[in-house]
Scaffold this motif. Structure first.
Motif, mmCIF file in Angstrom:
data_model
loop_
_atom_site.group_PDB
_atom_site.id
_atom_site.type_symbol
_atom_site.label_atom_id
_atom_site.label_comp_id
_atom_site.label_asym_id
_atom_site.label_seq_id
_atom_site.Cartn_x
_atom_site.Cartn_y
_atom_site.Cartn_z
ATOM 1 N N ARG A 240 2.715 19.272 2.864
ATOM 2 C CA ARG A 240 4.079 18.752 3.223
ATOM 3 C C ARG A 240 4.104 17.897 4.189
ATOM 4 O O ARG A 240 4.909 17.000 4.071
ATOM 5 C CB ARG A 240 4.943 19.634 2.659
ATOM 6 C CG ARG A 240 4.886 20.463 1.373
ATOM 7 C CD ARG A 240 5.891 21.716 1.112
ATOM 8 N NE ARG A 240 6.045 22.114 -0.131
ATOM 9 C CZ ARG A 240 6.610 23.241 -0.816
ATOM 10 N NH1 ARG A 240 6.830 24.243 0.186
ATOM 11 N NH2 ARG A 240 6.778 23.281 -1.859
ATOM 12 N N VAL A 241 3.974 18.404 5.441
ATOM 13 C CA VAL A 241 4.140 18.036 6.519
ATOM 14 C C VAL A 241 3.420 16.707 6.737
ATOM 15 O O VAL A 241 3.797 15.630 7.339
ATOM 16 C CB VAL A 241 3.710 18.663 7.817
ATOM 17 C CG1 VAL A 241 3.709 18.050 9.065
ATOM 18 C CG2 VAL A 241 4.702 20.024 7.987
ATOM 19 N N GLY A 242 2.143 16.812 6.262
ATOM 20 C CA GLY A 242 1.116 15.465 6.251
ATOM 21 C C GLY A 242 1.825 14.185 5.335
ATOM 22 O O GLY A 242 1.961 13.263 5.623
ATOM 23 N N TYR A 243 2.376 14.653 4.002
ATOM 24 C CA TYR A 243 3.078 13.709 3.276
ATOM 25 C C TYR A 243 4.102 13.290 3.985
ATOM 26 O O TYR A 243 4.580 11.984 4.031
ATOM 27 C CB TYR A 243 3.372 14.286 1.959
ATOM 28 C CG TYR A 243 3.959 13.627 1.031
ATOM 29 C CD1 TYR A 243 3.398 12.750 0.077
ATOM 30 C CD2 TYR A 243 5.397 13.818 0.807
ATOM 31 C CE1 TYR A 243 3.862 11.883 -0.686
ATOM 32 C CE2 TYR A 243 6.114 12.803 -0.267
ATOM 33 C CZ TYR A 243 5.286 11.994 -0.847
ATOM 34 O OH TYR A 243 5.882 11.127 -2.052
ATOM 35 N N ALA A 244 4.991 14.015 4.851
ATOM 36 C CA ALA A 244 6.154 13.664 5.671
ATOM 37 C C ALA A 244 5.829 12.621 6.392
ATOM 38 O O ALA A 244 6.477 11.660 6.843
ATOM 39 C CB ALA A 244 6.991 15.072 6.145
ATOM 40 N N CYS A 245 4.631 12.860 7.280
ATOM 41 C CA CYS A 245 4.189 12.032 8.090
ATOM 42 C C CYS A 245 3.859 10.538 7.853
ATOM 43 O O CYS A 245 4.224 9.511 8.165
ATOM 44 C CB CYS A 245 3.115 12.428 8.976
ATOM 45 S SG CYS A 245 3.151 13.825 10.067
ATOM 46 N N LYS A 246 3.413 10.532 6.599
ATOM 47 C CA LYS A 246 2.919 9.149 5.997
ATOM 48 C C LYS A 246 4.249 8.464 5.574
ATOM 49 O O LYS A 246 4.324 7.202 5.804
ATOM 50 C CB LYS A 246 2.098 9.726 4.558
ATOM 51 C CG LYS A 246 1.637 8.280 3.991
ATOM 52 C CD LYS A 246 0.799 8.244 2.839
ATOM 53 C CE LYS A 246 0.953 9.512 1.826
ATOM 54 N NZ LYS A 246 -0.263 9.611 0.709
ATOM 55 N N MET A 247 5.372 9.315 5.142
ATOM 56 C CA MET A 247 6.628 8.418 4.826
ATOM 57 C C MET A 247 7.226 7.984 6.178
ATOM 58 O O MET A 247 7.816 7.007 6.154
ATOM 59 C CB MET A 247 7.577 9.569 4.159
ATOM 60 C CG MET A 247 7.238 9.548 2.733
ATOM 61 S SD MET A 247 8.314 10.386 1.656
ATOM 62 C CE MET A 247 8.155 11.884 2.313
ATOM 63 N N LEU A 248 7.023 8.949 7.136
ATOM 64 C CA LEU A 248 7.705 8.446 8.516
ATOM 65 C C LEU A 248 7.133 7.166 9.103
ATOM 66 O O LEU A 248 7.716 6.461 9.615
ATOM 67 C CB LEU A 248 7.582 9.575 9.434
ATOM 68 C CG LEU A 248 8.451 10.884 9.192
ATOM 69 C CD1 LEU A 248 8.157 11.972 10.273
ATOM 70 C CD2 LEU A 248 9.984 10.551 9.475
ATOM 71 N N LEU A 249 5.663 7.305 8.556
ATOM 72 C CA LEU A 249 5.064 5.972 9.250
ATOM 73 C C LEU A 249 5.269 4.855 8.547
ATOM 74 O O LEU A 249 5.239 3.650 8.913
ATOM 75 C CB LEU A 249 3.400 6.263 9.230
ATOM 76 C CG LEU A 249 3.044 7.161 10.217
ATOM 77 C CD1 LEU A 249 1.400 7.693 9.963
ATOM 78 C CD2 LEU A 249 3.131 6.899 11.687
ATOM 79 N N ILE A 250 5.353 4.865 7.266
ATOM 80 C CA ILE A 250 5.276 3.703 6.169
ATOM 81 C C ILE A 250 6.812 3.546 5.894
ATOM 82 O O ILE A 250 7.045 2.034 5.618
ATOM 83 C CB ILE A 250 4.446 3.874 4.960
ATOM 84 C CG1 ILE A 250 2.956 4.107 5.409
ATOM 85 C CG2 ILE A 250 4.479 2.758 4.033
ATOM 86 C CD1 ILE A 250 2.028 4.610 4.402
ATOM 87 N N GLU A 251 7.520 4.311 5.541
ATOM 88 C CA GLU A 251 9.028 4.168 5.124
ATOM 89 C C GLU A 251 9.951 4.036 6.279
ATOM 90 O O GLU A 251 10.589 5.054 6.600
ATOM 91 C CB GLU A 251 9.224 5.121 4.012
ATOM 92 C CG GLU A 251 8.270 5.269 2.936
ATOM 93 C CD GLU A 251 8.468 4.071 2.006
ATOM 94 O OE1 GLU A 251 9.541 3.431 1.803
ATOM 95 O OE2 GLU A 251 7.611 4.045 1.181
ATOM 96 N N ASN A 252 9.905 2.922 7.106
ATOM 97 C CA ASN A 252 10.624 2.942 8.151
ATOM 98 C C ASN A 252 12.222 3.155 7.997
ATOM 99 O O ASN A 252 12.977 3.834 8.977
ATOM 100 C CB ASN A 252 10.330 1.502 8.971
ATOM 101 C CG ASN A 252 8.899 1.562 9.248
ATOM 102 O OD1 ASN A 252 8.408 2.381 9.548
ATOM 103 N ND2 ASN A 252 8.440 0.496 8.996
ATOM 104 N N ASN A 253 12.714 2.920 7.033
ATOM 105 C CA ASN A 253 14.176 2.908 6.727
ATOM 106 C C ASN A 253 14.712 4.238 6.052
ATOM 107 O O ASN A 253 15.898 4.550 5.735
ATOM 108 C CB ASN A 253 14.582 1.767 5.886
ATOM 109 C CG ASN A 253 14.457 0.400 6.369
ATOM 110 O OD1 ASN A 253 14.647 0.430 7.645
ATOM 111 N ND2 ASN A 253 13.803 -0.526 5.729
#
Length: 294
Positions: A240-253
């Motif tokens: 879950r944290v890894g998936y959250a990291c991906k969204m934090l990196l790519i989904e800037n808004n």
């Protein structure tokens, strides 16, 4: 941070490419490509981004990056000052596809150590304290000598063979950043991974997974801990944290609160606690660190 696809198609007849890059600083682009990438840093320092891993890099570092795993090498700030910088960023990069010697080459019994190495590289591997003679082989691979294509290929295989036997290494990206388990051979593991990756964004327990794969809960827990050397709950939090990291990196808004629930956590305080426990920083700090570097 915008993610870019880089076309590294080899225009030559060679099945892999070897490049020595010596510039005032490395390419400042967060990118991915279908080729695996083997890198040795000959000179320079900075921050290395591999999946959701953010770590400093230095001279002598050797990293193997799996196919389609996003990455970037960001030099320290003084490398970008044209007036004061007298240093150079220098590295050797080898790019090759997993089937560069044929679809079934690494499936041979004798190639199992190399196949295992390439599979582990899906999340990135940093090798520590490699012997100098192996580092010299990297340099030799990049030099323009009279070595034939066959000799260069054998040298690359010797390098990969030595890396497959080297025990001092670190896996870089978290399991949740990229689903790297599509080709797991063990049928039980494959079903377990499939269930976890399909359902980790909603509340699930060890009992749910055990039932889905037709295992007793206690037997599943013992099996899972033996394979991963951690509990199912800890592993699920890493996903879950890894998936959250991906969204934090790519989904800037996207707001952190929204990412918390999208990644499967049921409250913000637990999300922040688990994120800091696994990544060593809060989600806000993780976002700011990437923003500053990019």
């Amino acid at each position: 941070m915008k993610l870019h696809y880089l076309d590294r198609t080899n225009s030559q007849l060679n099945s892999f490419s070897v490049t020595r890059n010596r510039h005032p600083h490395f390419l400042k682009v967060w990118h991915y490509h279908p080729e695996l990438e083997l890198v040795i840093i000959l000179e320079s320092t900075g921050t290395r981004f591999i999946g959701d891993s953010i770590e400093p890099f230095k001279k002598g570092d050797v990293v193997l990056i799996g196919a389609n795993l996003p990455h970037m090498w960001m030099n320290d700030e003084h490398y970008f000052d044209s007036k004061t910088n007298t240093n150079y960023a220098d590295a050797i990069s080898v790019h090759f596809r997993q089937d560069f010697l044929g679809e079934h080459f690494f499936n041979a019994y004798e190639m199992k150590p190399l196949k295992d190495l390439l599979q582990r590289s899906a999340l990135g591997i940093c090798f520590r304290k490699l012997p100098k003679r192996l580092l010299n082989k990297f340099i030799s691979l990049s030099e323009n000598t009279n070595r034939t294509p066959l000799q260069k290929t054998l040298l690359l295989l010797r390098i990969l063979g030595a890396l497959s036997e080297h025990e001092n290494y670190k896996i870089l990206s978290s399991a949740g950043f990229k689903n790297s388990f599509d080709k797991v051979e063990n049928s039980n593991l494959k079903r377990i991974y499939e269930f976890i990756f399909e359902n980790f964004t909603r509340p699930i327990s060890a009992s749910d997974v055990a039932e889905a794969v037709h295992m007793n809960k206690a037997a599943f827990s013992r099996f899972f801990k033996r394979i991963h050397r951690t509990t199912f709950t800890n592993y699920l939090n890493e996903i879950r944290v890894g998936y959250a990291c991906k969204m934090l990196l790519i989904e800037n808004n996207m707001k952190i609160t929204h990412i918390c629930y999208e990644s499967g956590f049921n409250n913000l305080s637990n999300f922040n606690r688990q994120f800091k426990l696994i990544k060593g920083m809060t989600p806000s700090e993780f976002t700011k660190k990437h923003a500053v570097r990019s």
